[in-house]
Design an enzyme around this catalytic site. Structure first.
Site, short mmCIF file in Angstrom:
data_model
loop_
_atom_site.label_atom_id
_atom_site.label_comp_id
_atom_site.label_asym_id
_atom_site.label_seq_id
_atom_site.Cartn_x
_atom_site.Cartn_y
_atom_site.Cartn_z
N LYS A 168 0.79 -1.20 0.00
CA LYS A 168 -0.08 -0.11 -0.22
C LYS A 168 0.88 1.09 0.03
CE LYS A 168 -3.59 -2.61 1.05
NZ LYS A 168 -4.73 -2.93 0.31
N LYS A 194 2.40 -8.83 -2.22
CA LYS A 194 1.41 -8.98 -3.17
C LYS A 194 1.14 -7.47 -3.75
CE LYS A 194 -3.67 -9.50 -3.43
NZ LYS A 194 -4.08 -8.21 -3.66
N HIS A 287 -6.65 -13.30 -7.15
CA HIS A 287 -7.51 -12.54 -6.51
C HIS A 287 -8.98 -12.70 -6.83
CE1 HIS A 287 -8.89 -8.97 -4.68
NE2 HIS A 287 -7.94 -8.80 -3.85
N ARG A 288 -9.82 -12.44 -6.01
CA ARG A 288 -11.42 -12.55 -6.22
C ARG A 288 -12.10 -11.05 -6.71
NH1 ARG A 288 -14.62 -14.33 -0.95
NH2 ARG A 288 -13.77 -12.83 0.47
#
Length: 468
Positions: A168, A194, A287-288
């Site tokens: 982030k 990630k 990833h969903r």
């Protein structure tokens, strides 16, 4: 039977497609739909309509029906039961003959079963709650590129959950600063970092630059820690060709894992990428993104357990599965139901966990569930207990939000995890002694103590929408 003569007209679906005496076959694909009929539509007609419109039926009789054997190819609604506690809602069970589906194509399976029927006027709402995939159909899929055991062997990491972190701010960092954040997290003790799901190739950070700097971070942290590290390089792109180009570049760099957004990217693209990953030794993180658009409403859409089954068939080594304790949706029993569906070879029907059918995956590799979203060190005992060893625990803000920076944030999470695993192995009860275990560990780790102080009161307590 063409010889009987063709009789034009509209007839009720239930005359052909509601067959309560039907004995399901081992090769049938079985579906459980939550049906909310329009007022005045009997449940048998609604269930039969679903079976018809998602298989061979149309709104009127057609003379070409006589050219085939409908009995062989039609879907059948074979059982209907009311939903407890809901008015005018029913679970309709539908059996589809295997011949209706193309081998090895999740895309075709969904186009058939949910492609058309959800806009049907006789229904107020419709939700696909579960699918039973027969072993004969499962065997036409490659499934996950590697699976849980092969991944552990590649990473040389056993006996504990894996630790990750989403970098982030998700958008706006330059490639070099992004790589620096990756390095600090991996150096501090995480197994993975990630790309966020919406990091693809934007003007502020093109994909090739990101891949290069992240690869440098991986190899530098590996040489310093002696552990194998990875960063989920998001290969999702606007075209399949571009996606494959990114995956090929990742392989050339020698990194261990790439990533894909399987719902926005599509099942066809995902399956192609999964095949490439197996052939070339890359792990695949899934990833969903967009799932809640499809699965959040209780009475309309598709339950995530179905999307999870589809992913195991299409292929992925990790998939996000909710946390039960963080900021994103996930009710404990239901979440554990589809977590087991992802990991285990054989899962018994268990309505208390939302499992409508017994599922046999016949040696299809398992998928690691990823818990991610609003979790921090105080959640570690609960996560270790709920998900067990075969999982990935991802702390984005819970790593990067540490008051001393990324590397100490990673240290805090690793210490907390090792403490929880050790306590569990010594026979302590993580559910009741969790806070105490973390407090004890923080005496030996100033990084963990600082993290405990920052997040001691943070909670995301809302009622789960998804109840049984």
């Amino acid at each position: 039977k063409a010889s009987v003569g063709f009789k034009a007209g509209v007839k009720e679906y239930k005359l052909t497609y509601y067959t309560p005496t039907y004995e399901t076959k081992d090769t049938d694909i079985l579906a459980a739909f939550r049906v909310t009929p329009q007022p005045g539509v009997p449940p048998e007609e609604a269930g039969a309509a679903v079976a018809a419109e998602s298989s061979t039926g149309t709104w009127t009789t057609v003379w070409t029906d006589g050219l085939t054997s409908l009995d062989r190819y039609k879907g059948r609604c074979y059982h209907i039961e009311p939903v407890a506690g809901e008015e005018n809602q029913f679970i309709a069970y539908v059996a589809y003959p295997l011949d209706l589906f193309e081998e090895g194509s999740v895309t075709n399976m969904f186009t058939s079963i949910v492609g058309n029927v959800f806009g049907f006027k006789a229904l107020r709402a419709l939700r696909l709650e579960d699918l039973r995939i027969p072993t004969a159909y499962v065997k036409t899929f490659q499934g996950p590129p590697h699976g849980i055991q092969v991944e552990r062997d590649k990473l040389n990491k056993y006996g504990r959950p894996l630790l990750g972190c989403t970098i982030k701010p998700k958008l706006g960092l330059s490639a070099k600063n992004y790589g620096r954040a990756v390095y600090e997290c991996l150096r501090g003790g995480l197994d993975f970092t990630k790309d966020d799901e919406n990091v693809n190739s934007q003007p502020f950070m093109r994909w090739r630059d990101r891949f290069l700097f992240c690869a440098e971070a991986i190899f530098k942290s590996q040489s310093e820690t002696g552990e194998i590290k990875g960063h989920y390089l998001n290969a999702t792109a606007g075209t399949c060709e571009e996606m494959m180009k990114r995956a090929i570049f990742a392989r050339e760099l020698g990194v261990p894992i790439v990533m894909h957004d399987y719902l926005t990217g599509g099942f066809t693209a995902n399956t192609s990428l999964a095949h490439y990953c197996r052939d070339n030794g890359l792990l695949l993180h899934i990833h969903r993104a967009m799932h809640a658009v499809i699965d959040r409403q209780k009475n309309h859409g598709i339950h995530f357990r179905v999307l999870a089954k589809a992913l195991r068939m299409s292929g992925g080594d990790h998939i996000h599965a909710g946390t039960v304790v963080g900021k994103l949706e996930g009710e404990r029993d239901i979440t554990l139901g589809f977590v087991d569906l992802l990991r285990d070879d054989f899962i018994e029907k268990d309505r208390s966990r939302g499992l409508f059918f017994t599922q046999d995956w016949v040696s299809l590799p398992g998928v690691l569930p990823v818990a991610s979203g609003g979790i921090h060190v105080w959640h570690m005992p609960a996560l270790t207990e709920i998900f067990g060893d075969d999982s990935v625990l991802q702390f984005g803000g819970g790593t990067l939000g540490h008051p001393w920076g990324n590397a100490p944030g990673a240290v805090a999470n690793r210490v907390a995890l090792e403490a929880c695993v050790q306590a569990r192995n010594e026979g302590r009860d993580l559910a009741s002694e969790g806070n105490e275990i973390i407090r004890e560990a923080s005496k030996w780790s100033p990084e963990l103590a600082a993290a405990c102080e920052v997040w001691k009161e943070i909670k995301f307590e809302f009622e789960a929408m998804d109840t049984l």
